[in-house]
Design a protein around this motif. Structure first.
Motif, PDB file in Angstrom:
ATOM      1  N   VAL A   1       0.879  -1.174   0.000  1.00  0.00           N
ATOM      2  CA  VAL A   1       0.000   0.000   0.000  1.00  0.00           C
ATOM      3  C   VAL A   1       0.917   1.224   0.000  1.00  0.00           C
ATOM      4  O   VAL A   1       2.066   1.139   0.438  1.00  0.00           O
ATOM      5  CB  VAL A   1      -0.904  -0.010   1.269  1.00  0.00           C
ATOM      6  CG1 VAL A   1      -2.063   0.972   1.133  1.00  0.00           C
ATOM      7  CG2 VAL A   1      -1.448  -1.397   1.581  1.00  0.00           C
TER       8      VAL A   1
ATOM      9  N   ALA B   1       1.076   5.540   1.016  1.00  0.00           N
ATOM     10  CA  ALA B   1       0.481   6.795   1.480  1.00  0.00           C
ATOM     11  C   ALA B   1       1.187   7.933   0.769  1.00  0.00           C
ATOM     12  O   ALA B   1       2.392   7.861   0.499  1.00  0.00           O
ATOM     13  CB  ALA B   1       0.652   6.943   2.987  1.00  0.00           C
TER      14      ALA B   1
ATOM     15  N   VAL C   1      -3.723   7.531   2.700  1.00  0.00           N
ATOM     16  CA  VAL C   1      -3.379   6.206   2.199  1.00  0.00           C
ATOM     17  C   VAL C   1      -4.264   5.924   0.994  1.00  0.00           C
ATOM     18  O   VAL C   1      -5.482   6.095   1.048  1.00  0.00           O
ATOM     19  CB  VAL C   1      -3.564   5.135   3.291  1.00  0.00           C
ATOM     20  CG1 VAL C   1      -3.069   3.790   2.785  1.00  0.00           C
ATOM     21  CG2 VAL C   1      -2.825   5.534   4.567  1.00  0.00           C
TER      22      VAL C   1
ATOM     23  N   LEU D   1      -6.844   2.386   0.737  1.00  0.00           N
ATOM     24  CA  LEU D   1      -6.470   1.492   1.843  1.00  0.00           C
ATOM     25  C   LEU D   1      -7.506   0.391   2.081  1.00  0.00           C
ATOM     26  O   LEU D   1      -7.146  -0.782   2.259  1.00  0.00           O
ATOM     27  CB  LEU D   1      -6.267   2.348   3.114  1.00  0.00           C
ATOM     28  CG  LEU D   1      -6.024   1.615   4.420  1.00  0.00           C
ATOM     29  CD1 LEU D   1      -4.803   0.706   4.328  1.00  0.00           C
ATOM     30  CD2 LEU D   1      -5.834   2.628   5.571  1.00  0.00           C
ATOM     31  N   THR D   2      -8.783   0.765   2.092  1.00  0.00           N
ATOM     32  CA  THR D   2      -9.816  -0.237   2.386  1.00  0.00           C
ATOM     33  C   THR D   2      -9.817  -1.370   1.350  1.00  0.00           C
ATOM     34  O   THR D   2      -9.801  -2.546   1.737  1.00  0.00           O
ATOM     35  CB  THR D   2     -11.202   0.447   2.503  1.00  0.00           C
ATOM     36  OG1 THR D   2     -11.097   1.450   3.528  1.00  0.00           O
ATOM     37  CG2 THR D   2     -12.292  -0.544   2.855  1.00  0.00           C
TER      38      THR D   2
ATOM     39  N   HIS E   1      -7.337  -2.483  -0.304  1.00  0.00           N
ATOM     40  CA  HIS E   1      -6.148  -3.309  -0.042  1.00  0.00           C
ATOM     41  C   HIS E   1      -6.409  -4.275   1.119  1.00  0.00           C
ATOM     42  O   HIS E   1      -6.042  -5.453   1.058  1.00  0.00           O
ATOM     43  CB  HIS E   1      -4.939  -2.431   0.277  1.00  0.00           C
ATOM     44  CG  HIS E   1      -4.239  -1.905  -0.938  1.00  0.00           C
ATOM     45  ND1 HIS E   1      -3.415  -2.681  -1.716  1.00  0.00           N
ATOM     46  CD2 HIS E   1      -4.238  -0.686  -1.512  1.00  0.00           C
ATOM     47  CE1 HIS E   1      -2.939  -1.961  -2.722  1.00  0.00           C
ATOM     48  NE2 HIS E   1      -3.428  -0.737  -2.625  1.00  0.00           N
TER      49      HIS E   1
ATOM     50  N   VAL F   1      -7.530  -1.083   8.824  1.00  0.00           N
ATOM     51  CA  VAL F   1      -7.479   0.279   8.271  1.00  0.00           C
ATOM     52  C   VAL F   1      -7.040   1.252   9.369  1.00  0.00           C
ATOM     53  O   VAL F   1      -6.129   2.067   9.174  1.00  0.00           O
ATOM     54  CB  VAL F   1      -8.860   0.663   7.675  1.00  0.00           C
ATOM     55  CG1 VAL F   1      -8.979   2.167   7.475  1.00  0.00           C
ATOM     56  CG2 VAL F   1      -9.083  -0.070   6.357  1.00  0.00           C
TER      57      VAL F   1
ATOM     58  N   THR G   1      -3.363   0.773  10.272  1.00  0.00           N
ATOM     59  CA  THR G   1      -2.472   1.328   9.251  1.00  0.00           C
ATOM     60  C   THR G   1      -2.328   2.832   9.440  1.00  0.00           C
ATOM     61  O   THR G   1      -1.217   3.383   9.371  1.00  0.00           O
ATOM     62  CB  THR G   1      -3.021   1.031   7.839  1.00  0.00           C
ATOM     63  OG1 THR G   1      -3.167  -0.379   7.703  1.00  0.00           O
ATOM     64  CG2 THR G   1      -2.097   1.570   6.763  1.00  0.00           C
ATOM     65  N   LYS G   2      -3.450   3.486   9.705  1.00  0.00           N
ATOM     66  CA  LYS G   2      -3.385   4.940   9.918  1.00  0.00           C
ATOM     67  C   LYS G   2      -2.544   5.254  11.154  1.00  0.00           C
ATOM     68  O   LYS G   2      -1.770   6.229  11.155  1.00  0.00           O
ATOM     69  CB  LYS G   2      -4.804   5.503  10.057  1.00  0.00           C
ATOM     70  CG  LYS G   2      -5.593   5.426   8.750  1.00  0.00           C
ATOM     71  CD  LYS G   2      -6.989   5.980   8.912  1.00  0.00           C
ATOM     72  CE  LYS G   2      -7.750   5.913   7.588  1.00  0.00           C
ATOM     73  NZ  LYS G   2      -9.124   6.410   7.719  1.00  0.00           N
TER      74      LYS G   2
ATOM     75  N   CYS H   1       5.725   0.544   7.877  1.00  0.00           N
ATOM     76  CA  CYS H   1       5.838   1.515   6.778  1.00  0.00           C
ATOM     77  C   CYS H   1       7.231   2.109   6.759  1.00  0.00           C
ATOM     78  O   CYS H   1       7.921   2.125   7.783  1.00  0.00           O
ATOM     79  CB  CYS H   1       4.763   2.604   6.893  1.00  0.00           C
ATOM     80  SG  CYS H   1       5.071   3.830   8.159  1.00  0.00           S
TER      81      CYS H   1
ATOM     82  N   THR I   1       1.108  -0.857  -6.995  1.00  0.00           N
ATOM     83  CA  THR I   1       1.220   0.126  -5.920  1.00  0.00           C
ATOM     84  C   THR I   1       2.653   0.606  -5.764  1.00  0.00           C
ATOM     85  O   THR I   1       2.911   1.806  -5.699  1.00  0.00           O
ATOM     86  CB  THR I   1       0.722  -0.499  -4.604  1.00  0.00           C
ATOM     87  OG1 THR I   1      -0.647  -0.850  -4.781  1.00  0.00           O
ATOM     88  CG2 THR I   1       0.878   0.460  -3.450  1.00  0.00           C
TER      89      THR I   1
ATOM     90  N   GLU J   1      -7.571   8.001   1.514  1.00  0.00           N
ATOM     91  CA  GLU J   1      -8.077   7.703   2.874  1.00  0.00           C
ATOM     92  C   GLU J   1      -7.151   8.397   3.870  1.00  0.00           C
ATOM     93  O   GLU J   1      -6.046   7.930   4.141  1.00  0.00           O
ATOM     94  CB  GLU J   1      -8.191   6.204   3.066  1.00  0.00           C
ATOM     95  CG  GLU J   1      -9.137   5.573   2.020  1.00  0.00           C
ATOM     96  CD  GLU J   1      -9.547   4.130   2.292  1.00  0.00           C
ATOM     97  OE1 GLU J   1      -9.581   3.725   3.465  1.00  0.00           O
ATOM     98  OE2 GLU J   1      -9.821   3.411   1.316  1.00  0.00           O
TER      99      GLU J   1
END
Ligand code: PPE
Length: 305
Positions: A40, A42, A51, A54-55, A57, A80, A83-84, A123, A257, A302
């Motif tokens: 993914v 961002a 991102v 994201l959903t 993925h 989700v 990840t954030k 990340c 990606t 996102e």
């Protein structure tokens, strides 16, 4: 491509320090490739890091896990949010994100059903996957001597950890032979995709991309191309592609990606040439969409904050 450490990695519900994100050498997935993952990105947008898709993925991560009968103990929504959290903790405005679900320490042997399932999300900053020059002038591709796995051997629809041995074999063969990237054919001889990207040809003004039945992953960037092409009024079809179709294409490009949208300059030393108008238009619009610069695609961003 080297990894630059960031602050935190999310592991099974907690943000742990980068240096402490370790697992045991007898972790099941290390021995048998029994895991699933995602890639993914961002991007910096005018309203902070977002991102990209994201959903979808995380939905694909769950589908991959379902195919391999891995029961991820976190919902799409929880992943989700996690990840954030990781992106926020990194303080980065743009980064690559790697979610992975793997089978843990405690069981060995090929019956995976009793294994514990662990989940991690990391990340780090990652530049152009196929190089800045490749993005600008196109990449040189070689058809691999390795075939994509048969769907009844390793289902290509699952982004499985062990599946990528096939991609690595093709990638190193292409690099050793002096090319940028490989194109992999299905066991039936149709064009499938690249080592970590979907492939597209433009012939007579129509964009064509191979079907999942030829071993292509259902790419999220590929889906963006479908939507952008429709908005530009460019015909787009999913259909079988032969290697000779590549040799005689008006244009070709690949998407992923990590790679984003990259023009193809040649295939097996047959010149396709400078990036063409359709490849350039898709590349430009995608580049703006990921950065939240196009209103019509804003739901793809996102936001982290
Ligand atoms: N095919 C394969 C085999 C693949 O691995 C990817 C993504 C794609 C197509 C494109 O899918 P999407 O990202 O949804 O558009 N490859 C990921 C991993 C790459 C890697 O080298 O690792 C990625 O691009 O993040």
């Amino acid at each position: 491509m080297a990894i630059t450490p960031t602050e935190k990695i999310w592991m099974d519900g907690e943000l742990v320090d980068w240096a402490d994100a370790k697992i045991h050498v007898l972790t099941h997935t290390l021995h048998y490739g029994t895991g699933v993952f995602e890639g993914v990105r961002a991007y910096a947008t005018a309203s902070g890091p977002a991102v990209f898709r994201l959903t979808p993925h995380m939905e694909r991560l769950h589908r991959s896990a379902k195919i391999l009968m891995i029961d991820i103990p976190w919902s799409v929504e929880q992943l989700v949010d996690a990840t954030k959290d990781v992106v926020r903790a990194s303080g980065l405005s743009s980064c690559y994100i790697r979610p992975i679900a793997y089978l843990g320490y405690g069981e060995m042997g090929l019956n995976t059903l009793p294994c514990s399932v662990s989940t991690a999300i990391a990340c780090w900053p990652w530049g152009a996957y196929l190089g800045d020059e490749g993005m600008a002038t196109g990449v040189r591709m070689k058809i691999s001597s390795w075939q994509r796995h048969d769907p009844n051997a390793m289902p290509p629809a699952a982004k499985g950890v062990g599946h990528y041995v096939n991609s690595s074999l093709a990638k190193i063969e292409a690099i050793k032979s002096g090319y940028d990237e490989a194109i992999i054919l299905s066991p039936q001889g149709y064009v499938s995709e690249c080592t970590g990207e979907n492939l597209f040809v433009v012939r007579g003004g129509t964009i064509v991309t191979p079907p999942t039945s030829a071993g292509a992953l259902e790419g999220i960037t590929q889906d963006c191309v479908r939507i952008i092409a429709a908005d530009l009024g460019i015909p787009y079809t999913v259909g079988h592609v032969l290697r000779s179709d590549l040799y005689t294409a008006d244009e070709a490009f690949l998407t992923g990606t990590a790679a984003e949208v990259v023009p193809v300059r040649s295939v097996d030393d047959r010149e396709i040439g400078e990036p063409g108008p359709i490849s350039k238009a898709i590349q430009e619009i995608y580049g703006k969409a990921v950065r939240g610069q196009l209103d019509q695609y804003k739901e793809w961003n996102e936001h982290v904050a």
